[in-house]
Design an enzyme around this catalytic site. Structure first.
Site, PDB file in Angstrom:
ATOM      1  N   ARG A   1       0.920  -1.116   0.120  1.00  0.00           N
ATOM      2  CA  ARG A   1       0.012  -0.018   0.049  1.00  0.00           C
ATOM      3  C   ARG A   1       1.016   1.328  -0.016  1.00  0.00           C
ATOM      4  O   ARG A   1       1.942   1.026   0.063  1.00  0.00           O
ATOM      5  CB  ARG A   1      -0.993  -0.031   1.277  1.00  0.00           C
ATOM      6  CG  ARG A   1       0.153   0.117   2.556  1.00  0.00           C
ATOM      7  CD  ARG A   1      -1.172   0.346   3.667  1.00  0.00           C
ATOM      8  NE  ARG A   1      -0.655   0.904   4.625  1.00  0.00           N
ATOM      9  CZ  ARG A   1      -1.064   0.929   6.112  1.00  0.00           C
ATOM     10  NH1 ARG A   1      -2.200   0.414   6.419  1.00  0.00           N
ATOM     11  NH2 ARG A   1      -0.400   1.579   6.956  1.00  0.00           N
TER      12      ARG A   1
ATOM     13  N   ALA B   1       9.843  -0.282   3.311  1.00  0.00           N
ATOM     14  CA  ALA B   1       8.948  -0.543   4.472  1.00  0.00           C
ATOM     15  C   ALA B   1       9.483   0.313   5.671  1.00  0.00           C
ATOM     16  O   ALA B   1      10.607   0.425   5.949  1.00  0.00           O
ATOM     17  CB  ALA B   1       9.038  -2.137   4.723  1.00  0.00           C
ATOM     18  N   GLY B   2       8.578   0.715   6.202  1.00  0.00           N
ATOM     19  CA  GLY B   2       8.832   1.589   7.366  1.00  0.00           C
ATOM     20  C   GLY B   2       7.542   1.702   8.315  1.00  0.00           C
ATOM     21  O   GLY B   2       6.351   1.694   7.764  1.00  0.00           O
TER      22      GLY B   2
ATOM     23  N   TYR C   1      12.226   7.176  15.392  1.00  0.00           N
ATOM     24  CA  TYR C   1      12.143   7.332  13.626  1.00  0.00           C
ATOM     25  C   TYR C   1      13.209   8.194  13.135  1.00  0.00           C
ATOM     26  O   TYR C   1      13.811   7.790  12.053  1.00  0.00           O
ATOM     27  CB  TYR C   1      10.695   7.842  13.614  1.00  0.00           C
ATOM     28  CG  TYR C   1      10.094   8.256  12.136  1.00  0.00           C
ATOM     29  CD1 TYR C   1       9.899   6.693  11.512  1.00  0.00           C
ATOM     30  CD2 TYR C   1      10.195   9.084  11.187  1.00  0.00           C
ATOM     31  CE1 TYR C   1       9.356   6.873  10.005  1.00  0.00           C
ATOM     32  CE2 TYR C   1      10.056   9.319  10.157  1.00  0.00           C
ATOM     33  CZ  TYR C   1       9.386   8.143   9.297  1.00  0.00           C
ATOM     34  OH  TYR C   1       8.976   8.208   7.925  1.00  0.00           O
TER      35      TYR C   1
END
Ligand code: NAD
Length: 450
Positions: free
Chosen positions: A220, A292-293, A356
């Site tokens: 997504r 991806a994260g 993050y």
């Protein structure tokens, strides 16, 4: 989010909305021109200028000819608009010589068309032949960024430093920056080195034809846009995501004729599974995108250790382990490309995001560390650092934070996943062999961390 205008843009496109906007001094937000296959590079003439003794003249002539740009060396009479202003500043070797910028842009900057482009070309300051040249070339950054802030109606300004000897590697970057593919890339500095390979795609519309790309987090958001864009460019895309995202992962893979691999990138066996899948099924891959994260926000004093570990694990450690394994196993092809997704939060820092921010700055460290290693193999590694991108993640933000994020940039709007994907496709292009070790923000020239 689709490619259509956001609600503010829709409102300010109506006569009462425009009236309110101008009365209240609200920012102007022009729907950006975005790439469609078959679209011309520019929708109007380009003015191409140079400081005396610039070394890119012949290269520029050849590129604009191949790209069918209606290029002029003198501004035609009248007040017609330019789709692009391109200036070769490599001949500037002193601060006095910077006056050449003024001479070229002063009469023309107000004639840049809606969604037009300014591209300034220079020599990397560290490769200058004298102190005067180094100073002058470094000055180009401040000039270009400031010019970018003076442009309106979706126009952008970017700087490209071309090392001497890398002239034949400029085309993919110039095409990207002039085209609608760079819609949300503004105020950036790209560097083209002489060390990389100088491949040219046989077909600029399908530069990745015949190659294999792997994209993590492809089920997504930005990852799905990356997978679609690399497939549009001709690659067979291996779409990777966690088991729980299996259905949407399969949908994306089916839609683009790629394949789906359910894999948690943090699993102990992930590097081996990733590597053997690509080796066994495809004999390797030309493009690897670490996208991806996750976020797990909390101020540091309140952050549980599992929040720290989860973010560092997905966003950084997994990338390190997988990259090392792919390189050890020789899975990345010659002239291969690794692209990693950082964030503006890794550059500017963000309250509540020490985990993050650390992970996304670490990703830039990965680029710095691997760039010279990959250069020896004719391969590259680069990072995109997205700013405010319209995704499920940003849609979940409180409205005031979301609105501030959207408008606090030179283009007064959020970017779209496609904008990040197009930038990755530029790095992935076989013609981008000289583009190595770059971190390019896709942020509309955000005020944050600039
Ligand atoms: P998203 O949450 O919509 O998508 C992330 C995808 O990664 C999901 O499909 C998820 O299932 C997958 N994923 C998560 N953990 C995984 C794991 N362990 N193994 C395999 N896949 C996993 O996020 P997005 O907004 O599309 O962001 C994509 C990337 O862009 C992330 O690295 C994010 O940090 C970065 N980014 C996003 C923005 C933004 O504004 N949206 C800004 C800056 C950076």
């Amino acid at each position: 989010m689709s490619r259509t205008a956001d609600r503010y843009q829709q409102l300010t496109a109506t006569p009462p909305g425009r009236f309110l906007q101008s009365k209240l001094g609200l920012p102007e937000s022009t729907p950006l021109r975005r790439y469609e296959p078959g679209q011309p590079l520019l929708e109007g003439p380009a003015l191409v200028g140079a400081a005396p003794k610039g070394r890119l003249g012949r290269t520029l002539d050849a590129i604009v000819k191949r790209a069918k740009v209606d290029a002029h060396k003198q501004a035609p009479e009248g007040d017609g608009r330019f789709a692009a202003l391109v200036f070769d500043a490599t001949g500037i070797t002193s601060s006095e010589g910077l006056r050449e910028l003024y001479e070229f842009f002063h009469p023309t900057i107000r004639r840049v068309a809606s969604c037009g482009r300014i591209v300034v070309l220079g020599t990397p300051p560290e490769h200058a032949g004298s102190i005067g040249e180094q100073v002058a070339q470094r000055a180009l950054e401040g000039f270009t960024r400031s010019a970018g802030k003076e442009l309106s109606k979706g126009a952008t300004a970017n700087l490209v430093y071309v090392e001497s000897g890398a002239e034949d590697r400029l085309e993919s970057t110039l095409r990207f920056l002039l085209s609608a593919k760079s819609a949300y890339v503004d105020g950036q500095v790209a560097r083209i080195g002489a060390a990389g390979t100088s491949g040219t795609p046989a077909d600029w519309e399908r530069p990745l034809a015949g190659s294999v790309a792997a994209v993590t987090g492809a089920a997504r958001g930005i990852g799905a846009a990356i997978a679609r864009t690399l497939a549009r460019d001709g690659a067979h895309v291996v779409c990777i995501d966690i088991q729980a995202a299996g259905e949407s992962l399969a949908d994306v893979a089916n839609e683009i004729g790629g394949s789906a691999l359910a894999l948690d990138v943090t699993a102990a066996e992930a590097p081996e599974a990733f590597s053997s899948y690509l080796a066994d099924r495809h004999g390797g891959a030309q493009v690897i995108v670490h996208n991806a994260g996750i976020t797990r926000d909390k101020t540091l004093g309140r952050m549980k250790p599992e929040l720290w570990d989860a973010v560092l694990g997905v966003n950084l450690s997994s990338q390190e382990r997988i990259t090392a394994r792919l390189l050890d196993d020789g899975v990345l092809g010659d002239n291969g490309r690794i692209v990693t997704v950082s964030s503006i939060g890794g550059i500017a820092g963000n309250r509540g995001q020490t985990n993050y921010g650390a992970s996304k700055a670490g990703v830039i460290g990965l680029v710095d560390a691997y760039a010279p290693v990959l250069a020896e193999r004719g391969a590259t590694i680069n990072a995109v650092a997205p700013g405010f991108i319209e995704t499920q993640m940003t849609a979940a933000m409180p409205i005031m934070v979301r609105e501030a994020g959207r408008r606090m940039n030179s283009l007064s709007q959020g970017g779209l996943p496609i904008d990040v994907a197009e930038t990755i496709a530029w790095f992935a292009n076989p013609g981008s062999g000289g583009v190595n070790g770059n971190v390019v923000r896709v942020c509309g020239q955000s005020l944050i961390g600039a």
